[in-house]
Design a protein around this motif. Structure first.
Motif, mmCIF file in Angstrom:
data_model
loop_
_atom_site.group_PDB
_atom_site.id
_atom_site.type_symbol
_atom_site.label_atom_id
_atom_site.label_comp_id
_atom_site.label_asym_id
_atom_site.label_seq_id
_atom_site.Cartn_x
_atom_site.Cartn_y
_atom_site.Cartn_z
ATOM 1 N N TYR A 164 35.953 49.508 44.553
ATOM 2 C CA TYR A 164 36.187 49.324 43.118
ATOM 3 C C TYR A 164 37.607 48.819 42.898
ATOM 4 O O TYR A 164 38.521 49.165 43.662
ATOM 5 C CB TYR A 164 35.986 50.650 42.373
ATOM 6 C CG TYR A 164 34.610 51.240 42.542
ATOM 7 C CD1 TYR A 164 33.606 50.997 41.615
ATOM 8 C CD2 TYR A 164 34.312 52.034 43.654
ATOM 9 C CE1 TYR A 164 32.341 51.542 41.779
ATOM 10 C CE2 TYR A 164 33.059 52.581 43.823
ATOM 11 C CZ TYR A 164 32.068 52.324 42.887
ATOM 12 O OH TYR A 164 30.818 52.855 43.047
ATOM 13 N N TRP A 180 35.209 55.369 45.780
ATOM 14 C CA TRP A 180 34.655 56.078 44.627
ATOM 15 C C TRP A 180 35.476 57.331 44.305
ATOM 16 O O TRP A 180 35.702 57.663 43.146
ATOM 17 C CB TRP A 180 33.198 56.448 44.922
ATOM 18 C CG TRP A 180 32.578 57.356 43.897
ATOM 19 C CD1 TRP A 180 32.294 58.680 44.024
ATOM 20 C CD2 TRP A 180 32.165 56.991 42.568
ATOM 21 N NE1 TRP A 180 31.733 59.179 42.877
ATOM 22 C CE2 TRP A 180 31.642 58.151 41.957
ATOM 23 C CE3 TRP A 180 32.190 55.804 41.842
ATOM 24 C CZ2 TRP A 180 31.140 58.170 40.669
ATOM 25 C CZ3 TRP A 180 31.689 55.814 40.546
ATOM 26 C CH2 TRP A 180 31.179 56.975 39.962
ATOM 27 N N SER A 181 35.952 58.004 45.328
ATOM 28 C CA SER A 181 36.724 59.240 45.126
ATOM 29 C C SER A 181 38.111 58.975 44.535
ATOM 30 O O SER A 181 38.770 59.915 44.070
ATOM 31 C CB SER A 181 36.870 59.991 46.451
ATOM 32 O OG SER A 181 37.531 59.177 47.420
ATOM 33 N N GLN A 185 36.581 58.600 37.085
ATOM 34 C CA GLN A 185 35.169 58.440 36.793
ATOM 35 C C GLN A 185 34.818 58.624 35.318
ATOM 36 O O GLN A 185 33.656 58.469 34.923
ATOM 37 C CB GLN A 185 34.345 59.381 37.681
ATOM 38 C CG GLN A 185 34.494 59.048 39.154
ATOM 39 C CD GLN A 185 33.838 60.053 40.078
ATOM 40 O OE1 GLN A 185 32.919 60.761 39.686
ATOM 41 N NE2 GLN A 185 34.313 60.114 41.320
ATOM 42 N N LEU A 189 32.327 51.564 34.147
ATOM 43 C CA LEU A 189 32.196 50.733 35.340
ATOM 44 C C LEU A 189 31.496 49.431 34.981
ATOM 45 O O LEU A 189 30.491 49.446 34.262
ATOM 46 C CB LEU A 189 31.372 51.452 36.410
ATOM 47 C CG LEU A 189 31.931 52.745 37.003
ATOM 48 C CD1 LEU A 189 30.933 53.331 37.981
ATOM 49 C CD2 LEU A 189 33.265 52.492 37.686
ATOM 50 N N LYS A 218 29.307 54.392 29.883
ATOM 51 C CA LYS A 218 29.437 54.751 31.294
ATOM 52 C C LYS A 218 29.433 53.524 32.190
ATOM 53 O O LYS A 218 30.242 53.425 33.131
ATOM 54 C CB LYS A 218 28.292 55.691 31.682
ATOM 55 C CG LYS A 218 28.338 56.175 33.119
ATOM 56 C CD LYS A 218 27.162 57.107 33.415
ATOM 57 C CE LYS A 218 27.204 57.588 34.861
ATOM 58 N NZ LYS A 218 26.054 58.487 35.167
#
Length: 289
Positions: A164, A180-181, A185, A189, A218
């Protein structure tokens, strides 16, 4: 005929009569001249005193500036002026060691040179890393360089394969590839965008929407049937479909339709404004559980 007796005539010397007055006038004139001389003398003394003070002040300023110049020059040519360390503040997107490495700062250089050329450092870092808005340079403890990094805020992320990248507040894409971590979040996206044009169009529209609506988004999907179509997956599990040219105008109906539609519904604002339950295949395609 009888003769009248002759009157006595008193002779008066006008000089004797006027002499006291004349003497008084002469004394007054002398007094005035003396006072005038005293005033002139006092004025001259004051003038000399002021000139002396002015000369001393000027000489003091010259001496002070000269001493400062000598001290400054002595500091500049001494080892004390060499960079002893570099500290990075404010950099959350880019590791400090990368900032230092790409700043071009060397231990053998003078700290003052970087203070005077901080714009160059700022431009170089911003050119290499879009995350960097600008950089200012401070000096502490005589020879320590402090880089104050100001970054663009992150409004969303775009997925590229398995990594990302940040979408920054100025519309540019961050250079760093994140797992992702590592991403926030809670931010939207952008997924499935293969064409730069459609990505920029959707980003421009998204950025123009009301903040309270943006906070509910989201995912924005690039897997559309038409170039004019926009698809948004909402945090409440609904799917919103619209047209790029009319979506901003129709968004005012969203809350009213959502209240009636319930969870896991498709809210269609593309042609008209209506809703229906999502199919199992639609849920799977957009990752809605």
């Amino acid at each position: 005929m009888r003769q009248l007796p002759k009157k006595k005539v008193t002779k008066i010397d006008p000089r004797k009569e006027l002499s006291p007055y004349l003497n008084h006038q002469i004394n007054q004139n002398k007094t005035r001249k003396k006072e005038a001389k005293k005033k002139v003398s006092a004025s001259l003394s004051m003038l000399h005193l002021e000139r002396r003070k002015s000369l001393l002040k000027g000489a003091g300023s010259i001496i002070g500036v000269s001493l400062l110049a000598i001290i400054g020059l002595g500091y500049y040519i001494s080892p004390l002026a060499n960079v002893s360390s570099v500290q990075v503040k404010g950099a959350t997107d880019i590791p400090a060691e990368i900032v230092v490495k790409n700043s071009g700062i060397k231990a053998s250089d003078r700290v003052l040179d970087y203070k005077f050329h901080q714009k160059t450092i700022s431009n170089e870092l911003a050119k290499k890393y879009p995350e960097v808005k600008n950089v200012s340079v401070d000096i502490s403890h005589l020879n320590r360089v402090v880089l104050n990094v100001h970054e663009h805020s992150t409004i969303a992320y775009v997925r590229e394969g398995k990594v990302y990248r940040k979408i920054l507040s100025d519309g540019n894409i961050g250079r760093r590839k994140l797992r992702w971590s590592e991403i926030d979040q809670s931010k939207p996206l952008f997924i499935g965008y293969n064409q730069e044009t459609s990505f920029k169009d959707d980003l421009k529209l998204f950025d123009s929407l009301p903040a309270d609506f943006r906070d509910q988004v989201k995912v924005l999907s690039g897997s559309t049937k038409r170039k004019s179509q926009i698809i948004l997956v909402m945090k409440d599990g609904n799917l919103v479909v619209g047209n790029l040219s009319t979506f901003k105008e129709k968004i005012k109906y969203y809350n009213e339709i959502r209240a009636k539609a319930g969870k896991n519904s498709l809210i269609d604002l593309e042609v008209g404004a209506f809703s229906r339950p999502l199919t199992a295949s639609e849920k799977k395609a957009y990752g809605i559980s």
